[in-house]
Design a protein around this motif. Sequence first.
Motif, mmCIF file in Angstrom:
data_model
loop_
_atom_site.group_PDB
_atom_site.id
_atom_site.type_symbol
_atom_site.label_atom_id
_atom_site.label_comp_id
_atom_site.label_asym_id
_atom_site.label_seq_id
_atom_site.Cartn_x
_atom_site.Cartn_y
_atom_site.Cartn_z
ATOM 1 N N GLY A 127 5.811 58.376 54.531
ATOM 2 C CA GLY A 127 6.782 57.615 53.764
ATOM 3 C C GLY A 127 7.554 58.518 52.830
ATOM 4 N N SER A 128 8.728 58.109 52.470
ATOM 5 C CA SER A 128 9.557 58.862 51.533
ATOM 6 C C SER A 128 10.470 57.887 50.803
ATOM 7 C CB SER A 128 10.388 59.923 52.265
ATOM 8 O OG SER A 128 11.304 59.304 53.161
ATOM 9 N N GLY A 129 10.949 58.333 49.620
ATOM 10 C CA GLY A 129 11.834 57.486 48.848
ATOM 11 C C GLY A 129 12.619 58.295 47.831
ATOM 12 N N ALA A 130 13.680 57.748 47.359
ATOM 13 C CA ALA A 130 14.519 58.393 46.351
ATOM 14 C C ALA A 130 15.075 57.331 45.433
ATOM 15 C CB ALA A 130 15.641 59.185 47.010
ATOM 16 N N SER A 131 15.141 57.644 44.145
ATOM 17 C CA SER A 131 15.676 56.727 43.147
ATOM 18 C C SER A 131 16.634 57.498 42.249
ATOM 19 C CB SER A 131 14.536 56.115 42.320
ATOM 20 O OG SER A 131 15.056 55.295 41.286
ATOM 21 N N VAL A 132 17.865 57.052 42.143
ATOM 22 C CA VAL A 132 18.894 57.712 41.332
ATOM 23 C C VAL A 132 19.423 56.709 40.320
ATOM 24 C CG1 VAL A 132 21.102 58.922 41.376
ATOM 25 C CG2 VAL A 132 19.491 59.196 43.275
ATOM 26 N N GLN A 133 19.456 57.119 39.035
ATOM 27 C CA GLN A 133 19.946 56.263 37.970
ATOM 28 C C GLN A 133 21.054 56.972 37.195
ATOM 29 O OE1 GLN A 133 16.783 54.767 35.512
ATOM 30 N NE2 GLN A 133 15.583 54.003 37.260
ATOM 31 N N SER A 134 21.816 56.239 36.430
ATOM 32 C CA SER A 134 22.934 56.808 35.673
ATOM 33 C C SER A 134 22.425 57.631 34.487
ATOM 34 C CB SER A 134 23.839 55.680 35.169
ATOM 35 O OG SER A 134 23.111 54.841 34.288
ATOM 36 N N GLN A 135 23.301 58.475 33.908
ATOM 37 C CA GLN A 135 22.932 59.320 32.760
ATOM 38 C C GLN A 135 22.604 58.457 31.551
ATOM 39 O OE1 GLN A 135 22.577 62.632 32.537
ATOM 40 N NE2 GLN A 135 23.064 62.985 34.705
ATOM 41 N N ASP A 136 23.434 57.490 31.257
ATOM 42 C CA ASP A 136 23.185 56.582 30.132
ATOM 43 C C ASP A 136 22.534 55.320 30.668
ATOM 44 O OD1 ASP A 136 24.433 58.378 28.442
ATOM 45 O OD2 ASP A 136 26.417 57.456 28.749
ATOM 46 N N ARG A 137 21.398 54.986 30.051
ATOM 47 C CA ARG A 137 20.662 53.823 30.518
ATOM 48 C C ARG A 137 19.932 53.192 29.348
ATOM 49 N NH1 ARG A 137 17.662 58.238 31.398
ATOM 50 N NH2 ARG A 137 15.408 58.114 30.953
ATOM 51 N N PHE A 138 19.595 51.979 29.482
ATOM 52 C CA PHE A 138 18.901 51.255 28.426
ATOM 53 C C PHE A 138 17.411 51.397 28.622
ATOM 54 C CE2 PHE A 138 16.875 47.357 26.866
ATOM 55 C CZ PHE A 138 17.254 47.420 25.522
ATOM 56 N N ASP A 139 16.737 51.866 27.566
ATOM 57 C CA ASP A 139 15.285 52.024 27.607
ATOM 58 C C ASP A 139 14.657 50.778 27.016
ATOM 59 O OD1 ASP A 139 12.678 52.742 27.610
ATOM 60 O OD2 ASP A 139 12.957 54.648 26.532
ATOM 61 N N PRO A 140 14.012 49.967 27.815
ATOM 62 C CA PRO A 140 13.433 48.720 27.291
ATOM 63 C C PRO A 140 12.284 48.957 26.318
ATOM 64 C CG PRO A 140 12.756 49.082 29.556
ATOM 65 C CD PRO A 140 13.779 50.136 29.255
ATOM 66 N N ASN A 141 11.698 50.165 26.357
ATOM 67 C CA ASN A 141 10.575 50.430 25.448
ATOM 68 C C ASN A 141 11.058 50.652 24.011
ATOM 69 O OD1 ASN A 141 8.673 50.294 27.579
ATOM 70 N ND2 ASN A 141 9.154 52.415 28.154
ATOM 71 N N THR A 142 12.180 51.377 23.877
ATOM 72 C CA THR A 142 12.699 51.682 22.532
ATOM 73 C C THR A 142 13.852 50.779 22.144
ATOM 74 O OG1 THR A 142 14.219 53.326 23.429
ATOM 75 C CG2 THR A 142 12.009 54.082 22.836
ATOM 76 N N GLN A 143 14.310 49.971 23.076
ATOM 77 C CA GLN A 143 15.439 49.075 22.829
ATOM 78 C C GLN A 143 16.697 49.857 22.459
ATOM 79 O OE1 GLN A 143 15.253 45.618 23.265
ATOM 80 N NE2 GLN A 143 13.224 46.138 24.095
ATOM 81 N N ARG A 144 16.828 51.039 23.037
ATOM 82 C CA ARG A 144 17.986 51.889 22.761
ATOM 83 C C ARG A 144 18.565 52.409 24.065
ATOM 84 N NH1 ARG A 144 15.940 55.767 17.761
ATOM 85 N NH2 ARG A 144 15.547 54.077 16.222
ATOM 86 N N VAL A 145 19.851 52.851 23.925
ATOM 87 C CA VAL A 145 20.510 53.499 25.048
ATOM 88 C C VAL A 145 20.206 54.986 24.949
ATOM 89 C CG1 VAL A 145 22.682 54.037 26.170
ATOM 90 C CG2 VAL A 145 22.315 51.775 25.176
ATOM 91 N N VAL A 146 19.629 55.541 25.988
ATOM 92 C CA VAL A 146 19.249 56.957 25.994
ATOM 93 C C VAL A 146 20.060 57.667 27.066
ATOM 94 C CG1 VAL A 146 16.928 56.476 25.146
ATOM 95 C CG2 VAL A 146 17.366 56.508 27.602
ATOM 96 N N THR A 147 20.110 58.976 26.924
ATOM 97 C CA THR A 147 20.856 59.821 27.861
ATOM 98 C C THR A 147 19.895 60.802 28.516
ATOM 99 O OG1 THR A 147 22.846 59.634 26.503
ATOM 100 C CG2 THR A 147 22.768 61.432 28.119
ATOM 101 N N GLY A 148 20.041 60.977 29.777
ATOM 102 C CA GLY A 148 19.196 61.920 30.510
ATOM 103 C C GLY A 148 18.901 61.409 31.915
ATOM 104 N N SER A 149 18.597 62.320 32.810
ATOM 105 C CA SER A 149 18.329 61.968 34.211
ATOM 106 C C SER A 149 16.938 61.375 34.352
ATOM 107 C CB SER A 149 18.477 63.208 35.093
ATOM 108 O OG SER A 149 18.082 62.914 36.410
ATOM 109 N N ASN A 150 16.885 60.359 35.139
ATOM 110 C CA ASN A 150 15.583 59.751 35.467
ATOM 111 C C ASN A 150 15.447 59.604 36.984
ATOM 112 O OD1 ASN A 150 13.075 58.661 34.787
ATOM 113 N ND2 ASN A 150 13.858 56.567 34.900
ATOM 114 N N ASP A 151 16.052 60.554 37.723
ATOM 115 C CA ASP A 151 15.974 60.536 39.195
ATOM 116 C C ASP A 151 14.558 60.863 39.648
ATOM 117 O OD1 ASP A 151 18.621 60.113 38.869
ATOM 118 O OD2 ASP A 151 19.273 62.074 39.630
ATOM 119 N N SER A 152 14.217 60.348 40.831
ATOM 120 C CA SER A 152 12.885 60.653 41.385
ATOM 121 C C SER A 152 12.964 60.718 42.909
ATOM 122 C CB SER A 152 11.859 59.598 40.960
ATOM 123 O OG SER A 152 12.194 58.336 41.505
#
Length: 441
Positions: free
Chosen positions: A83-108
């Motif tokens: 099996g294989s998979g890929a997940s790509v998200q935008s640079q700016d995203r909402f972090d539900p843990n901190t309730q803030r908009v954060v910047t940075g890659s969260n690709d996997s």
Amino acid sequence: MKPSAIQARTVRLALLALVAATRTVGAQDAADAMSMPVMALSEAQELSLVHSPQLAQTQASLANAGSTRLRAWGSFLPNLSVGSGASVQSQDRFDPNTQRVVTGSNDSYNASLNASYQLFQGGRKFSELGRTESGILEAQARLQNQRYAVLLQTSTLFMNALRQFELVAVAEASVQRAEESLEITRVRVLVGTGTRSDSLRTRLELANARQSLLQAENQLRAARYALGRQVGADGPVLPALPDNLDPAPLALSERELIALAESVSPAVRAAEAASAVARSQVGSARSSYLPSLSVSSGYTWANQQPAFDGGNTSWSLRVSGSYQLFDGFQREQSVGQASESRRVARLTEEDARRGVRQSVDAALRTIETQEQAIAIAEEAVFVAEEDLRLNRARYGAQAATVLDVITSQVALDQAEANLVSARYDYAVAKAELESIVGREL
């Protein structure tokens, strides 16, 4: 009947058959009859095996049995998956843990390889393998049995078409005799030695003979179409007369025929294989009383960059076992049903052997009966011909009535039809015996 008389009788029937060939097409003309394909018995049997839907269905069952056996062998091998998979998200995203908009890659990115193997299932794998092997043998035996059935059906249709052809010739001869009697009667009426009643009776006999001829022609047409359908033709087929249809001694004795039939009979072989399948099913059902063990392993790689260098890897190995303490008596039900199926299969196997012996005996008795029937019918034809000749002579000498002549004609018609039926009944009975033992006799 003397040999010379038999030969003369055969020649006359052949000549009448040639005459009838141009009149046995019903609404079709003689050109249509000449355009029909002529086919020998061996060719008809080969084509029937190609075009039989029943045989094709049995062949499909054999192919399915082969696939089932392959799957049973596959149970001895481990199951593998990747099996294989890929997940790509935008640079700016909402972090539900901190309730803030954060910047940075969260690709996997990830890939995995997993394997599992059933170590022990209470012997179910071996039971299933044995069941599928027996299933293959059963399917092969049923295929052979269906093949013999198609060959016998083709031989029966082939002989029936020939039978109807000769019956048309008999009907032609009946019409010819009726016409001759009518002509004799007319002459006697003209010279004053006959009555109008004699003329009417012979005319009625001629009408009946012509009606019988029409029916025989229709039956011949239907028989030829049935043979054509059997061999995959779009229209009627003309069967070629075999070299010899006369009774002949069988190549094997009755005891040898019964022993051969039991050893090669597809019905017996299929019943034996079905009994083996039932035994394997009992073993498979009993395996549920034992525990099952399995092992599984996996290797996983994950990275946040689309590159093979770096990233995280992990592996796992797991051994597990299980045992069903209570399943609502489902195991007991499965074992009970499998045991009863095995008992039924064993009785069916024994009955199949008895059935083969019965079929061989019945075919042999039919052959013996038809041999005697042929001799009796030949003698009856000889007697009926002589009786008709004498009654015609007596009628010419005013020592017999026209009713005596008509009665003799009807008796001769029936005797000739009985002879034709006896000869082809013998041929069909012999073909049936050959179908049971699987070889020519």
